[in-house]
Write a protein that holds these residues in place. Sequence first.
Motif, short mmCIF file in Angstrom:
data_model
loop_
_atom_site.label_atom_id
_atom_site.label_comp_id
_atom_site.label_asym_id
_atom_site.label_seq_id
_atom_site.Cartn_x
_atom_site.Cartn_y
_atom_site.Cartn_z
N SER A 112 0.84 -1.22 0.00
CA SER A 112 0.00 0.00 0.00
C SER A 112 0.87 1.26 0.00
CB SER A 112 -0.99 0.01 1.17
OG SER A 112 -0.31 0.21 2.38
N ALA A 113 2.14 1.14 0.40
CA ALA A 113 3.08 2.27 0.34
C ALA A 113 3.78 2.32 -1.02
CB ALA A 113 4.10 2.17 1.46
N LYS A 114 3.30 1.51 -1.97
CA LYS A 114 3.84 1.44 -3.33
C LYS A 114 5.29 0.93 -3.36
CE LYS A 114 0.74 4.84 -5.33
NZ LYS A 114 -0.29 3.92 -5.61
N ILE A 115 5.57 -0.02 -2.46
CA ILE A 115 6.87 -0.69 -2.42
C ILE A 115 6.62 -2.15 -2.78
CG2 ILE A 115 8.87 -1.29 -1.02
CD1 ILE A 115 8.03 1.07 0.87
N HIS A 116 7.38 -2.70 -3.72
CA HIS A 116 7.19 -4.08 -4.16
C HIS A 116 8.11 -4.99 -3.33
CE1 HIS A 116 5.99 -7.08 -7.18
NE2 HIS A 116 7.18 -7.59 -6.93
N PRO A 117 7.54 -5.84 -2.44
CA PRO A 117 8.39 -6.73 -1.64
C PRO A 117 8.84 -7.94 -2.45
CG PRO A 117 6.08 -7.05 -1.07
CD PRO A 117 6.12 -5.96 -2.10
N ILE A 118 10.10 -8.32 -2.26
CA ILE A 118 10.66 -9.48 -2.95
C ILE A 118 11.31 -10.37 -1.90
CG2 ILE A 118 12.33 -10.28 -4.67
CD1 ILE A 118 12.01 -7.45 -5.94
N LYS A 119 10.76 -11.59 -1.75
CA LYS A 119 11.33 -12.55 -0.81
C LYS A 119 12.44 -13.32 -1.52
CE LYS A 119 7.54 -14.68 0.47
NZ LYS A 119 6.61 -15.55 1.21
N VAL A 120 13.59 -13.41 -0.84
CA VAL A 120 14.74 -14.14 -1.37
C VAL A 120 14.90 -15.38 -0.49
CG1 VAL A 120 17.22 -13.98 -1.80
CG2 VAL A 120 15.76 -11.99 -2.18
N PRO A 121 15.06 -16.57 -1.10
CA PRO A 121 15.06 -17.81 -0.30
C PRO A 121 16.20 -17.97 0.69
CG PRO A 121 15.51 -18.29 -2.62
CD PRO A 121 15.19 -16.83 -2.52
N GLN A 122 17.38 -17.43 0.40
CA GLN A 122 18.48 -17.56 1.35
C GLN A 122 19.36 -16.32 1.34
OE1 GLN A 122 18.98 -21.26 0.11
NE2 GLN A 122 19.86 -20.87 -1.85
N PRO A 123 20.11 -16.13 2.43
CA PRO A 123 20.97 -14.95 2.52
C PRO A 123 21.95 -14.87 1.35
CG PRO A 123 20.85 -16.05 4.64
CD PRO A 123 20.19 -16.96 3.65
N GLN A 124 22.27 -13.65 0.95
CA GLN A 124 23.27 -13.41 -0.09
C GLN A 124 23.84 -12.02 0.10
OE1 GLN A 124 21.19 -12.56 -4.11
NE2 GLN A 124 19.86 -14.01 -3.06
N SER A 125 24.94 -11.76 -0.54
CA SER A 125 25.59 -10.46 -0.36
C SER A 125 24.73 -9.36 -0.98
CB SER A 125 26.98 -10.46 -1.01
OG SER A 125 26.85 -10.45 -2.43
N ILE A 126 24.84 -8.17 -0.40
CA ILE A 126 24.12 -7.01 -0.94
C ILE A 126 24.60 -6.75 -2.37
CG2 ILE A 126 23.94 -4.49 -0.77
CD1 ILE A 126 23.65 -4.86 2.28
N GLU A 127 25.90 -6.91 -2.60
CA GLU A 127 26.45 -6.69 -3.95
C GLU A 127 25.79 -7.62 -4.96
OE1 GLU A 127 30.70 -6.95 -6.23
OE2 GLU A 127 30.70 -6.36 -4.12
N ASN A 128 25.55 -8.88 -4.58
CA ASN A 128 24.90 -9.83 -5.47
C ASN A 128 23.46 -9.40 -5.78
OD1 ASN A 128 24.76 -12.28 -7.01
ND2 ASN A 128 23.56 -13.17 -5.33
#
Length: 164
Positions: A112-128
């Motif tokens: 509702s805040a116009k942000i698209h959530p994306i679930k990632v299955p496992q941890p990974q580097s921010i750079e990736n």
Amino acid sequence: MTAARRLSLVTDEVHPPGPKVKTGSLRVAIATQDMKSLNAHFGSAKRFAVYDVTSDDWNFVEAVAFEDVSDESGKHRTEGDDRITPKVEALKGCHLLFCLAIGGPSAAKVISAKIHPIKVPQPQSIENVLSRTRTMLRTAPPPWLRKVLAEAGATEKKSFEDED
């Protein structure tokens, strides 16, 4: 109520308070505990690393930190304790939110805040995460990302019939 602390980069440009989204870029928030990896659930994230991402590069915008967070089960320490709304408010202006998990009510507030959530299955580097986002922008973005780009004003709206 949970307060957010912000660490923003200061440039020589004169602009109103709060980081402004660079034209043609997506503002991306990444749930993190350590500012190195995407490694947190939305409710339990102590920090969010915020970047502007284009098809060519990315730039760090700010870090938003929270001291009073939910545990990973999503349970609040006291009934009626709202730790989600301050996070959503602090992330307004972001287009994408990457996290390990997000509950239904939290996802509804984020959307509702116009942000698209994306679930990632496992941890990974921010750079990736940033590199993959940049690649998606550079190649053929999926329909959900084209919609986000159009809403962000990062691209011209094209009809699906115009594509070959």
